[in-house]
Design an enzyme around this catalytic site. Structure first.
Site, PDB file in Angstrom:
ATOM      1  N   GLU A 267       0.701  -1.190  -0.063  1.00 29.86           N
ATOM      2  CA  GLU A 267      -0.122  -0.059  -0.101  1.00 29.86           C
ATOM      3  C   GLU A 267       0.826   1.331  -0.024  1.00 29.86           C
ATOM      4  O   GLU A 267       1.788   1.534   0.798  1.00 29.86           O
ATOM      5  CB  GLU A 267      -0.951  -0.010   1.330  1.00 29.86           C
ATOM      6  CG  GLU A 267      -1.909  -0.970   1.205  1.00 29.86           C
ATOM      7  CD  GLU A 267      -2.686  -1.272   2.537  1.00 29.86           C
ATOM      8  OE1 GLU A 267      -3.345  -0.288   2.547  1.00 29.86           O
ATOM      9  OE2 GLU A 267      -2.769  -1.758   3.468  1.00 29.86           O
ATOM     10  N   ARG A 482       5.497 -13.633   9.382  1.00 27.34           N
ATOM     11  CA  ARG A 482       5.841 -12.013   9.310  1.00 27.34           C
ATOM     12  C   ARG A 482       7.339 -11.966  10.243  1.00 27.34           C
ATOM     13  O   ARG A 482       7.391 -12.715  11.244  1.00 27.34           O
ATOM     14  CB  ARG A 482       4.934 -11.228  10.069  1.00 27.34           C
ATOM     15  CG  ARG A 482       5.055 -10.117   9.855  1.00 27.34           C
ATOM     16  CD  ARG A 482       3.864  -8.957  10.588  1.00 27.34           C
ATOM     17  NE  ARG A 482       4.127  -7.410  10.366  1.00 27.34           N
ATOM     18  CZ  ARG A 482       3.129  -6.756  10.576  1.00 27.34           C
ATOM     19  NH1 ARG A 482       1.697  -7.067  10.908  1.00 27.34           N
ATOM     20  NH2 ARG A 482       3.551  -5.602  10.623  1.00 27.34           N
ATOM     21  N   LYS A 492       3.777   3.041  10.654  1.00 27.65           N
ATOM     22  CA  LYS A 492       3.707   4.359  10.161  1.00 27.65           C
ATOM     23  C   LYS A 492       3.029   5.359  10.949  1.00 27.65           C
ATOM     24  O   LYS A 492       3.930   6.678  11.492  1.00 27.65           O
ATOM     25  CB  LYS A 492       3.177   4.553   8.978  1.00 27.65           C
ATOM     26  CG  LYS A 492       3.090   5.905   8.320  1.00 27.65           C
ATOM     27  CD  LYS A 492       2.197   6.261   7.131  1.00 27.65           C
ATOM     28  CE  LYS A 492       1.749   7.664   7.087  1.00 27.65           C
ATOM     29  NZ  LYS A 492       0.666   7.835   5.891  1.00 27.65           N
TER      30      LYS A 492
END
Length: 768
Positions: A267, A482, A492
């Site tokens: 994204e 992950r 973020k």
């Protein structure tokens, strides 16, 4: 509370269960293990009941075949055809059973029974005479070896060749025949035959003179074992096969030619971090290993959070890691096609317009929408109204009629956002969600392997459902664990808080683990790739100590970073006498064992690091003091203190020494770096940004991650560095001898070079 009646009932139930399981010839331990699987027990019970109804006796061999069939078959609908062959005594051994299972796996939708029988060798009889003739032929070819090695001869290869030629032969009969023929040639075993084989003594290699070698290692590669081949999606466990699957698969193969296709779909709303490096290596690496292609697809369906700088940075980091996308695409390329398919989804009764609020749809125990069964025509009109901007944001969504693995009901496919899109402008005010867009864009691009992290496993069923219900080619979703790193954060939103608080400068602050930050700190892309590949491809969630990554960085820089001498806290040293005429120069290799080299020159004034001098040395201190000598690196000289000068505040301001040639009689305990011809440089030393391994864990850090910040994570020095390096390009790596690895920072100017500390050296500088 247990009653006598309940105890008796449970005992009878257990006896009955053990009774039918024991008919299969299972051991008591195997029976207990099987009882833990209620579904398997139910299947086995049904199979035994059918055998009884058909009057087929279940001997131990048949029981083993029944058990193996029930445990190995993936789809219940395949059991009857194979089981029928078992009961009819047409499948007689496990080899035939395995062949039957492979056949139905390769033909998941429809197959003819005669083809199944042919695939598993039904009716094929291999006689003892055929076995004997095959064995004699192979024995004849190996007769010399058999007579030489006698009973130590390895008959395994002969066994393998015969089983390949006579596929349905009985393995026990083949082994018995081989042993019989060898015994007839050699006769009875002798005492010598029974002795263990003696290992041949290997000559020790002659010692060669020690040389300085640069250690090089074979590149580390990821293992991708277990993945399906293109066009064989249906062989993957959990993959959903429909009546259209094989037709769509055939069309897919015609478009791709059987090429492996993957994609990296970030994204564009943030900076890539170390976890993305794993995704990049897996997607691009898998495609590269199989001569395939990998797309870089921007999942740009949320115009509120997307910025041009993130698009640019993502491509920059993919390229920096050494990969070139086959094509750069955007989910927004498909907005019209996605919308048209959403209309089809409504028409088929698989989607509806809903007016529940976001809060009402939160969580997993959400009540069924009161609009779930509204008329199709009504939903079609309302969806068009959504597209035409007739609803406010949040007043309506399009939801799909499916349930995710985690139990979440009817995920949202479209929502309203009155925000211009960076590529389509104001053309749209309805935007598709990840759950709707991701699988369809994979399908449009003919992706063969949709590789994603484990948290998307709960989306796998909706992924397959949506492709199939819209009759689109369906890729296979594979999940892997992950990658998380300790002592940092990668969100973020949270990094933005660190920036706002003035704790870090930006997303590329070298104390962070974003890829731009790691590049700025001097981490070579090859080292990051090696680190990721060493972790392997597993489903386990991994949180690793940064030391593992730093180790890979050291290994890379050890053979690529040029050496230079530097002192972080300079202390002036004046040479009052020297065995050599000053200035004195020697040639030193830029990297040990490699060409080219450079000159280092010592003159009457030099500088050492303040930590390398003490007035008095204790037993653990090995460097320069008034009562202890030290060697100067590269020039083969030993320094002895003659005088120490102090400043007004009592600090040592200068040390005077005499220099003597290194000899067998004056060997010092240690050698230190130094500089004579120097330039001043700004050196930034970094340490961990957070004090705890998991700064986001409320149990470890109750006050929140901002309270866990290490306030001493950055120290700045006005260091002296060899002047020969001049103004090197940004990101040039160096090893500051005895200190660590450093890289040139982008803040460097024509007047001052700025260095960022990358990693320390392996050894403790106090020991050298």
């Amino acid at each position: 509370m247990f009653t006598f009646r309940s105890l008796v009932t449970n005992a009878i139930s257990t006896i009955r269960r053990m009774s039918y399981l024991s008919r299969l010839g299972l051991s008591e331990a195997k029976i207990k293990d099987t009882e833990k699987n209620a579904g398997l027990c139910a299947t086995l019970k049904r199979m035994l009941e059918e055998a009884d109804e058909r009057g087929v006796g279940v001997d131990k061999n048949t029981g083993t075949l029944i058990y193996n069939l029930a445990t190995k078959v993936k789809k219940q609908e395949h059991i009857p055809a194979i089981y029928n062959l078992v009961l009819e005594r047409k499948i007689l051994n496990d080899m035939q059973l395995v062949a039957a299972l492979e056949f139905v796996k390769a033909n998941p939708v429809k197959f003819e029974v005669p083809a199944l029988e042919d695939a598993c060798g039904v009716g094929v009889v291999v006689t003892p005479q055929q076995i004997r003739e095959a064995v004699l032929e192979k024995i004849e070819k190996n007769l010399g070896q058999i007579k030489t090695q006698r009973y130590r001869f390895n008959s395994g290869p002969i066994m393998g060749m015969i089983r390949k030629e006579l596929k349905w032969s009985d393995g026990k009969l083949v082994k018995q025949e081989i042993d019989s023929q060898i015994a007839s040639i050699l006769g009875a075993k002798t005492a010598e035959d029974s002795k263990p084989a003696q290992k041949k003594k290997q000559k020790k290699p002659e010692k060669k003179p020690a040389t300085v070698e640069v250690k090089t290692e074979e590149p580390v590669e990821l293992s991708f074992a277990g993945f399906h081949k293109p066009g064989q999606n249906y062989t993957t466990e959990g993959y959903v096969v429909t009546d259209n699957t094989m037709r769509l698969m055939k069309e897919h193969l015609e478009r791709t030619g059987g090429q492996v296709r993957t994609r990296f779909p970030p994204e564009p709303n943030g900076i890539l971090h170390i976890g993305h490096a794993k995704a990049i290596n897996i997607n691009f690496g898998f495609a590269k290993k199989h001569d395939g292609v990998c797309y870089l697809r921007y999942d740009d369906t949320n115009p509120e959070k997307e910025e041009e700088k993130f698009f640019t940075s993502i491509l920059d980091m993919v390229t920096w890691l050494g990969y070139t996308p086959f094509k750069v695409t955007h989910s927004s390329d498909n907005f019209q096609r996605l919308y048209d398919l959403a209309v089809e989804l409504i028409k088929s009764g698989d989607a509806y317009v809903c007016h529940q609020t976001a809060d009402e749809m939160k969580g997993f125990e959400v009540k069924e929408s009161p609009w779930r069964n509204r008329p199709i025509e009504e939903s079609l009109l309302l969806f068009e109204d959504m597209k035409n901007g007739k609803f406010d944001e949040g007043a309506a969504t399009l939801r799909m009629k499916c349930v995710l693995e985690e139990g979440k009901l009817d995920p949202v496919a479209y929502r309203i956002k009155f925000v211009p899109h960076h590529r389509t402008g104001n053309s749209w005010c309805v935007y598709p969600t990840y759950d709707y867009t991701h699988c369809l864009c994979d399908s449009f691009e003919d992706i063969t392997h949709s590789l994603c992290t484990k948290e998307f496993q709960s989306r796998r069923s909706s992924y397959y459902w949506l492709c199939n219900v819209l009759e689109q080619y369906c890729p296979v979703q594979w999940e892997y664990g992950r990658l998380n790193i300790g002592y940092t954060i990668m969100s973020k939103r949270k990094i933005s808080k660190l920036i706002a608080e003035g704790i870090v400068a930006d997303f590329d602050d070298p104390r962070l683990f974003t890829l731009t930050a790691l590049r700025r700190r001097g981490f070579p892309p090859q080292a990051i790739n090696t680190f990721v590949k060493k972790l392997g491809l597993t489903g386990a969630l991994t949180q690793l100590d940064p030391l593992m990554l730093e180790s890979c960085v050291r290994d890379e820089l050890n053979v690529t970073a040029g050496r230079v001498m530097a002192v972080l806290e300079p202390l002036k040293v004046t040479v009052v006498s020297c065995d050599e005429k000053l200035p004195y120069s020697v040639n030193v290799a830029n990297i040990p064992g490699q060409e080219p080299s450079h000159q280092v020159c010592i003159n009457s004034t030099l500088f050492i690091d303040r930590s390398d001098f003490r007035i008095t040395a204790d037993k653990d201190y090995r460097r320069l003091s008034t009562d202890q000598t030290v060697g100067l690196k590269h020039v083969g000289m030993v320094a002895t203190v003659t005088k120490v000068e102090h400043s007004a505040d009592g600090e040592v301001s200068e040390v005077q020494v005499k220099l003597a040639k290194l000899s067998d009689t004056n060997k010092p305990k240690a050698f230190i770096q130094w500089v004579s011809d120097y330039q001043v440089a700004e050196v930034r030393e970094y340490s961990r940004l957070f004090n705890h391994r998991c700064p986001e864990d409320p149990e470890e850090v109750p006050g929140g991650f901002l309270t866990d910040v290490n306030t001493d994570s950055l120290k700045i020095y006005a260091a002296y560095v060899e002047s020969r390096i001049g103004r090197p390009p940004v990101y040039t790596n160096f090893q500051f001898e005895r200190i660590g690895y450093y890289t040139v920072d982008e803040d460097s100017t024509s007047g001052t070079v700025v260095f960022n500390n990358t990693v320390s050296l392996r050894e403790d500088s106090g020991k050298s």
